[in-house]
Design an enzyme around this catalytic site. Structure first.
Site, PDB file in Angstrom:
ATOM      1  CB  VAL A   1      -0.330  -3.965  -5.261  1.00 51.57           C
ATOM      2  CG1 VAL A   1      -0.188  -5.178  -6.171  1.00 51.57           C
ATOM      3  CG2 VAL A   1       0.206  -2.722  -5.952  1.00 51.57           C
TER       4      VAL A   1
ATOM      5  CG  ASP B   1      12.535   2.890  -9.737  1.00 53.36           C
ATOM      6  OD1 ASP B   1      13.647   2.972  -9.178  1.00 53.36           O
ATOM      7  OD2 ASP B   1      11.461   2.861  -9.113  1.00 53.36           O
TER       8      ASP B   1
ATOM      9  CB  SER C   1      -0.910   0.002   1.228  1.00 55.37           C
ATOM     10  OG  SER C   1      -1.744   1.146   1.240  1.00 55.37           O
TER      11      SER C   1
ATOM     12  CB  ALA D   1      -1.770   2.468  -6.517  1.00 55.76           C
TER      13      ALA D   1
END
Length: 528
Positions: free
Chosen positions: A203, A355, A197, A201
């Site tokens: 998941v 990333d 979390s 967002a």
């Protein structure tokens, strides 16, 4: 953007968190002069030269410039919308008050804790975390942009925490069903306990009706309103600063704020991230790399701007040498494949994965390399790409003066640079980089549900090395674009992975390695 102007941007951010919404209570504003006076002092000391060159004041502004400012403010306020401002005003009041209390001499009387010594980077990092999603993302932008921002802020914002308390399942369920329809129609099951979390967002793992395992990325409620309000007010504050102090215009303060706004708002559209994933998968297919590398399959019928459903890739982190050894007898080929695939994508795609830390680069159970999380990508212009190609070639040859010349071709400079000295400085940094050895530490479950490991120096050491490279370029009178910092940071990640999985590999002479080629805008390469 020069480093002193970062303080101005932070002032704009602080203003946008308070006065740009509504004026906070008088008791809070009484503390602000001490805080801002230190920032102002830093600004004055860092920008003395720039101030002495200033030729314009706000009195010199033309009617057209005033009209342009008013038009931008009106448009930004309209884009922000009226609903988020009251909530953000209250949150800003609480965040600023709590942050000021941390450094207040009255702290022992308030809660019995000792007051912290004031530090502008620490205070702003705490404030950003307390202000929530927008500012956490802005802090991460600072941490990933050492070519733009001062070292002390880059290092401090490296600590910016992008994790929040999980939303209740009913709230997540409501968003999923609003976006893609009844859960029972599309999924056999969803784990109501989230895998992760973050600020924007949450998941969850799930199983489709046909038995396929997926992960669902769900945007948090009202986050779009909050980000739009915050980012538009930050832009307004930066425009006002430039208008009131014309000397700031040469630092492109509002342009940087506008770029931050655009890039961060892109993260709100999960369809764009889905497009990135599919474009990368197409790149892998076109290069014939499907059997050695992959990215998650996107389920378009179950994906919207606020919900992203994708294949769940199961594997281990690129730094988990023991687990990788149980998957393949040739760990060296795995990291070569990963590095070559990424390098090839830089040459063949309009953007690159920006990333590739250890949580986003996996070795799958079938031996393939898995790239995940395409929310952050970088774009390389033709000039920068050509210079990076020259830099790569010079690096492979150990030609440090050649590396210096490549950097000169990439950056902006208003003075003569001693190429020989610059090359010697680069050589020393590269030797220091080669001496660093990674340590491995387990860090639990990643965003995709796999058990992750991380290099303990993954962020701190890499960031410090990148800051040293930036410092060397600046000491030699050179300013580098942000995309260079992003590229180099990914290269430093791969350097760590090479030291773990292929410590004896000489990448300069190994024929299996792909090298960026000058002028190679679209080329096919064998990365195996």
């Amino acid at each position: 953007m020069t480093k002193f102007s970062f303080v101005a941007l932070l002032i704009a951010v602080t203003s946008a968190s308070s006065a740009a919404f509504l004026s906070p209570a008088t008791s809070t504003r009484r503390h602000l002069p001490t805080w801002r006076s230190q920032l102002d002092s830093s600004t004055r000391s860092s920008s003395a030269t720039a101030t002495s060159r200033s030729k314009r004041s706000v009195r010199d502004r033309s009617p057209e410039e005033t009209i342009s400012l008013l038009r931008d403010i009106t448009q930004a306020a309209f884009d922000a919308g009226p609903q988020a401002a009251p909530y953000r005003t209250l949150q800003a009041y609480v965040a600023i008050t709590r942050t000021l209390q941390d450094f207040s001499p009255l702290q022992p009387l308030l809660n019995g804790q000792r007051a912290e010594n004031f530090s502008a980077p620490v205070a702003l990092r705490k404030l950003f975390e307390r202000l929530g999603a927008t500012y956490i993302k802005l802090g991460q932008f600072v941490a990933s942009s050492p070519s733009l921002f001062p070292k002390e802020y880059v290092l401090e914002f490296q600590k910016c925490l992008d994790s929040t308390e999980p939303l209740e399942w009913n709230a997540v369920k409501s968003i999923i069903e609003q976006e893609i329809g009844p859960i029972s129609k599309n999924f056999a099951s969803i784990d109501i306990k989230p895998l992760a979390s973050a600020s924007i967002a949450q998941v969850h793992s799930a199983t489709l009706k046909n038995g396929e395992e997926v992960v669902i990325k769900v945007q948090k409620p009202r986050i779009d309103q909050l980000l739009k309000a915050d980012l538009n007010f930050i832009y307004i504050a930066s425009r006002l600063l430039e208008f009131l102090q014309p000397d700031f215009e040469r630092t492109s303060l509002s342009a940087v704020a506008g770029d931050i706004k655009s890039s961060m708002l892109e993260e709100l559209d999960f369809e764009k991230e889905a497009n990135n994933i599919e474009e990368f998968r197409h790149f892998l297919s076109s290069q014939g790399l499907d059997d050695v590398a992959t990215a998650p399959r996107v389920y378009r019928s179950l994906t919207t701007k606020r919900v992203l459903t994708m294949e769940r890739l199961r594997g281990v982190s690129m730094v988990d040498a023991d687990s990788i050894a149980s998957i393949t007898k040739d760990p060296e080929s795995v990291i070569i494949t990963a590095l070559n695939t990424w390098t090839s994508s830089v040459m063949n795609m309009p953007w690159f994965h920006a990333d590739v830390h250890s949580g986003n680069l996996l070795v799958l159970d079938d031996g393939r390399v898995g790239f995940i999380d395409f929310g952050m990508v970088g774009r390389v212009g033709e000039k920068t790409f050509k210079a990076v190609s020259e830099l790569s070639t010079s690096m492979a040859l150990g030609d440090y003066e050649g590396m210096a010349k490549a950097l000169l071709n990439m950056g902006a400079t208003d003075e003569n640079v001693d190429v020989r000295k610059f090359g010697q400085d680069i050589e020393q940094v590269m030797k220091d980089v080669s001496k660093v050895q990674p340590d491995i530490a387990s860090v639990g479950v990643g965003m995709d549900g796999t058990v992750q490991a991380a290099i303990s120096i993954d962020e701190d050491e890499i960031t410090n090395m990148l800051l040293r490279i930036v410092a060397v370029t600046e000491d030699n009178g050179l300013k580098l674009p942000r995309e260079f910092g992003l590229l180099v940071k990914q290269s430093l990640y791969f350097d760590r992975y090479l030291k773990i999985l292929a410590p004896g590999l000489d990448i300069a002479s190994d024929s299996r390695m792909v090298v960026l080629e000058s002028g190679a805008s679209k080329v096919e390469v064998n990365v195996r």
